[in-house]
Design an enzyme around this catalytic site. Structure first.
Site, PDB file in Angstrom:
ATOM      1  CD  GLN A 206      -1.739  -2.285   1.811  1.00 47.94           C
ATOM      2  OE1 GLN A 206      -0.585  -2.698   1.862  1.00 47.94           O
ATOM      3  NE2 GLN A 206      -2.742  -2.988   2.299  1.00 47.94           N
ATOM      4  CG  ASP A 247      -6.850  -0.374  10.184  1.00 52.02           C
ATOM      5  OD1 ASP A 247      -5.632  -0.126  10.082  1.00 52.02           O
ATOM      6  OD2 ASP A 247      -7.623  -0.412   9.207  1.00 52.02           O
TER       7      ASP A 247
END
Ligand code: MRU
Length: 359
Positions: A206, A247
């Site tokens: 990513q 997260d």
């Protein structure tokens, strides 16, 4: 370089029978393909396959996914109880897509409450309108949160800083602009000379594929490094701050983020470099205190043995592939939210910032 070209990770066009589109992040940086998600199964698949990813972005997508799930009920003029049942079923189904980012469950809870809080709606169309309004609200709120996080986060980044980041936390991972990357974009826009070091972020890259793509679009001076280089780059004195996303953050500040974040935090601690987490209040889960209680997603071995196609490890071997790790609060200097900066990290301080205004 053409800077600040807009791109949307998630978009809804039209009314309740309109279209949900995402930018397929698995194809970046080679191709920019918009994908229309026409049914709830394709929304689920897009989240599982990381076509859309990043904690806030998956929450927003899932919220719109509930509207997508209702479109058949609207077209077939289903009874209101049947439509409500379909919407709630879609919430349950979408909640099985990924376990760690709490924004997914936070957004789906808001969609559930929209159904259960409006038992006397007259039709499936009316329920669809309410659900679309809620999904758009979640989307719009995230835009505002990102820009506020950008402002607060930028105040921590001084002129001349080298800043290390891990994974992707920009507009692709959110509604727009991002969290940790928003702080970097805002600092850059204000004229501060900062240089970003982006970890490539194994196994799915990513950092290399998405963060470098976004930094290039915004014209931010940046350098890509392998994850294993972060400690050495710190040792060479190139890094004055680390900023990452999250997260799920517990009531005491333990933070789940992309695998590798914990190691970066330990290295930063060793080198006395401040380690910042940037996240909206929708990423906090104050129902739990310890990071040990955060469910960690385990992903397919092929992500490691066949990175983007070709086999890179022998057949028949054992593989461990957790997608996230937990950084204990003691390694986090401060958490940047849309409501301000939490420092030092203490449970009472976190609860006051996160719970007070949302209850
Ligand atoms: O598996 P991913 O790519 O969804 O993981 C994303 C991250 O870990 C991000 O750092 C996090 O969601 C913050 S996004 C603003």
């Amino acid at each position: 370089m053409n800077t600040e070209v807009p791109y949307a990770s998630v978009a809804w066009s039209g009314d309740t029978l309109g279209a949900l589109t995402i930018l397929d992040q698995t194809l970046l940086p080679l191709q920019e393909v918009q994908l229309e998600l026409r049914n709830v199964e394709s929304v689920h698949e897009a989240i599982v396959a990381l076509r859309v990813r990043g904690a806030p972005a998956i929450g927003i997508t899932a919220a719109y996914g509930v509207v997508v799930a209702l479109q058949d009920s609207i077209r077939h003029r289903a009874s209101t109880p049947d439509a409500a049942h379909a919407a709630l079923q879609a919430c349950d189904y979408l909640a099985t897509s990924r376990p760690t980012a709490v924004n997914l469950f936070w957004a789906l809870d808001r969609m559930r409450r929209t159904v259960s809080g409006n038992p006397s709606v007259a039709s499936a169309v009316e329920l669809g309108n309410l659900l679309l309004r809620q999904a758009r609200l979640i989307h719009d709120e995230d835009r505002k949160m990102c820009h506020a996080i950008g402002e607060y986060g930028a105040s921590l980044l001084s002129d001349g800083f080298g800043v290390l980041t891990h994974c992707n936390t920009g507009g692709l991972a959110t509604s727009e602009y991002g969290t940790a990357l928003a702080a970097i974009f805002t600092a850059h826009r204000s004229g501060k000379k900062i240089h970003v070091y982006a970890d490539e972020t194994r196994p799915l890259l990513q950092g290399a594929r998405l963060t470098m793509w976004e930094l290039q679009r915004y014209g931010v001076p940046s350098t890509l490094i392998c994850d294993s280089m972060a400690a050495q780059v710190m040792r060479e004195g190139k890094i004055q701050a680390v900023i990452v996303g999250a997260d799920r953050i517990t009531a005491r500040g333990d933070t789940a983020n992309k695998i590798g974040t914990y190691g970066v935090a330990i290295a930063a601690h060793h080198h006395r470099i401040p380690f910042y987490v940037a996240a909206p209040t929708s990423t906090f889960d104050v129902t739990i205190t310890s990071g040990d209680e955060i469910p960690i997603e385990q992903r397919k071995p092929e992500e490691i043995t066949h990175g983007f196609g070709r086999r890179t490890a022998p057949e028949g071997i054992s593989v461990y592939n957790p997608a996230f790790d937990v950084t204990p609060a003691e390694y986090i200097t401060a958490i940047v939210t849309e409501r301000g900066i939490i420092h030092p990290l203490e449970e009472g301080r976190i609860r006051r910032m996160v719970v007070a205004e949302s209850s």
